[in-house]
Design a protein around this motif. Structure first.
Motif, short mmCIF file in Angstrom:
data_model
loop_
_atom_site.label_atom_id
_atom_site.label_comp_id
_atom_site.label_asym_id
_atom_site.label_seq_id
_atom_site.Cartn_x
_atom_site.Cartn_y
_atom_site.Cartn_z
N GLU A 43 -8.45 2.38 3.51
CA GLU A 43 -9.48 1.56 4.92
C GLU A 43 -9.74 1.42 5.93
O GLU A 43 -10.41 1.58 7.09
CB GLU A 43 -8.33 0.26 4.49
CG GLU A 43 -8.43 -0.89 5.40
CD GLU A 43 -7.54 -1.98 5.59
OE1 GLU A 43 -6.71 -2.49 4.49
OE2 GLU A 43 -8.27 -3.23 5.91
N ASP B 95 -9.93 -11.16 2.37
CA ASP B 95 -8.88 -10.49 3.11
C ASP B 95 -8.19 -11.61 4.10
O ASP B 95 -8.32 -11.05 5.12
CB ASP B 95 -9.45 -9.32 3.70
CG ASP B 95 -7.84 -8.27 3.75
OD1 ASP B 95 -6.72 -8.32 3.13
OD2 ASP B 95 -8.52 -7.42 5.44
N PHE C 163 0.78 -1.09 0.02
CA PHE C 163 0.12 -0.14 0.11
C PHE C 163 1.00 1.49 -0.13
O PHE C 163 1.96 1.23 0.47
CB PHE C 163 -1.21 -0.17 0.78
CG PHE C 163 -0.35 0.17 2.82
CD1 PHE C 163 0.73 -0.27 2.79
CD2 PHE C 163 -1.81 -0.09 3.57
CE1 PHE C 163 1.51 -0.90 4.36
CE2 PHE C 163 -1.34 0.12 5.20
CZ PHE C 163 0.04 0.11 5.52
N1 GUN Z 1 -2.95 -2.66 3.93
C1 GUN Z 1 -1.80 -3.60 4.19
N2 GUN Z 1 -1.40 -4.98 4.27
C2 GUN Z 1 -2.12 -5.05 4.85
C3 GUN Z 1 -3.12 -6.49 4.72
O1 GUN Z 1 -2.60 -7.17 5.33
N3 GUN Z 1 -4.40 -6.33 5.10
C4 GUN Z 1 -5.42 -5.50 5.55
N4 GUN Z 1 -6.26 -4.83 5.73
N5 GUN Z 1 -4.85 -4.49 4.68
C5 GUN Z 1 -3.77 -3.87 4.57
#
Ligand code: GUN
Ligand code: ZN
Length: 434
Positions: free
Chosen positions: A228, A315, A198
């Motif tokens: 997120e 996920d 990310f």
């Molecule tokens: N954002 C960066 N890495 C991750 C991950 O491993 N899981 C989730 N849910 N979000 C992330």
């Protein structure tokens, strides 16, 4: 071979709200060379292929194989770490667990468990977030290739804000990706996805290398995370002061297009939704993870209104199981508790778990439904004797109700058999010849 069963699929559409169920209560699929060659009412299929042997699946439902567009290979062992939000969960639980994939023996054992987790839950295709270790990533490709699992995956990369042992450099990332792409992409049904973890963990130079790989090797996918969690989004804004929003950190390096899958997108801005739609990119909607980490509830109506496409991701390991049937039920329930939530039908949920996933993977012509010409990827959900699912299916008077009961109640042990490319990969010995 003819497989005789009660069949259900979603209709072919590109809008989940238009999806309808198509079902044959006494149906059949004629499988030839790993492909679906004929489908319809059993008597009709039988008449057209009178010499084919018949496998009869009594009870339950036969569905197209489920397709998971966001699941993490090195996270099976962290499922269920309660009480944390995203960045704490990564730091305290998940990144330490991913560091252990530097051990090749551990990585190979986990690769086998991971693939078994997918298959045992009826997931016949998946876009998989890889390990940060090239050798561990190669082990996953080798195991998937050996069993004919049509995996799309790639080396996870990050060069800041993770843990030192997980960090790469842009040059090393380029070189390791290149070696893995040349070794695995397009071989044994495997495909490669460039996988910067990310923006929070990526320098501009690392994102640029990711874009360069996409331009250099046609047919690659790209996957990452977006929008997120509020603290994650603020940190990304601080790290990329020149970007208008989160999506733009990726856009500037050519990472946004029809072969891109962005996981989560729980807190998008209007410009991002418009850009996702315009570019043909996909979002992986991961409802159990979004609830588990307290990230928020997916703004499905906003995605639909903007024309931004989405499919389902488990996920794992922030998601609470591999089952996309369960994930579909969580998508339904989380929408029900949003004031502007969409009331998803069983057909819409099945569409999101099958055809939408196939389209997100660029495989709409190969998978996601039961039409002739598609790969024979199938999952038989059969209720355990004495189970609640058995009791409800006995009362169900429509395919909508039966499928809704499967979403609500089917457990891992009720995924009785799974075929990929016409080959049974789960449940051997459970079938009776006609
Ligand atoms: N954002 C960066 N890495 C991750 C991950 O491993 N899981 C989730 N849910 N979000 C992330
Ligand atoms: Zn993820």
């Amino acid at each position: 071979m003819i497989i005789r069963a009660s069949l259900i699929q979603s209709s072919q559409t590109s809008d989940p709200l238009d999806a309808r169920l198509e079902s044959w209560s006494d149906g059949a699929i004629f499988v030839e060379n790993g492909m679906i060659a004929d489908v319809g009412p059993y008597e009709d299929v039988r008449a057209r292929h009178p010499d084919a042997p018949v496998e009869r699946l009594r009870g339950g439902l036969l569905l197209p194989g489920l397709i998971d567009v966001h699941v993490h290979y090195p996270q099976t062992g962290v499922i269920g770490a309660l009480g944390l939000e995203l960045l704490e969960w990564l730091e305290r639980i998940t990144l330490p667990a991913e560091s252990r994939f530097s051990d090749p023996g551990h990585a190979r054992r986990q690769a086998r468990l991971f693939l078994r987790g997918l298959i045992g839950n009826g997931t016949t295709r998946a876009l998989v977030f890889g390990s940060h270790f090239a050798r561990a990533q190669a082990a996953l490709f080798e195991e998937a290739g050996a069993m004919g699992y049509p995996l799309v995956s790639g080396l996870a990369t990050g060069d800041r804000n993770l843990r030192p042992e997980l960090h790469t450099t842009p040059d090393r990332a380029y070189e390791e990706n290149r070696v893995l792409i040349e070794r695995f992409h397009g071989k044994s049904g495997l495909r490669y996805a460039v996988t910067p973890r990310f923006a929070l963990a990526a320098s501009e130079a690392l994102l640029e290398v990711s874009g360069a790989l996409l331009r250099e090797y046609p047919g690659l996918m790209v996957q990452t995370h977006i929008n997120e969690n509020p603290r994650e989004i603020q940190t990304v804004a601080r790290l990329f002061p020149a970007a208008r929003d989160y999506l733009e950190t990726y856009e500037r390096h050519g990472l946004v297009g029809p072969r891109s899958v962005f996981a989560h997108d729980v807190h998008p801005k209007p410009r991002e939704l418009a850009r996702l739609a315009e570019s043909g990119a996909w979002v992986a909607h991961c409802p159990s993870s979004n609830a588990f980490l307290g990230s928020g509830i997916f703004p499905m109506k906003d995605h639909l209104s903007a024309g931004a496409r989405f499919a389902l991701g488990s996920d794992v390991g922030a998601g609470t199981r591999f089952s996309l049937l369960g994930e579909a039920m969580d998508a339904y329930k989380t929408q029900r508790v949003r004031p502007d939530g969409i009331r998803l039908s069983p057909a819409a949920l099945l569409y999101l778990a099958t055809r939408a996933g196939a389209a997100a993977l660029g495989q709409a012509g190969e998978a996601g439904g039961l039409e002739a010409g598609k790969s024979a990827d199938l999952v038989w959900v059969r209720p355990l004797a004495g189970s609640t699912l058995e009791a409800v299916l006995a009362e169900a008077d429509s395919s909508e109700h039966a499928l809704g009961a499967v979403f609500a109640l089917a457990r891992e042990a009720e995924v009785a058999a799974v075929w990929i490319g016409g080959r049974m990969v789960h449940g051997r010995g459970m079938l009776q010849a006609e």
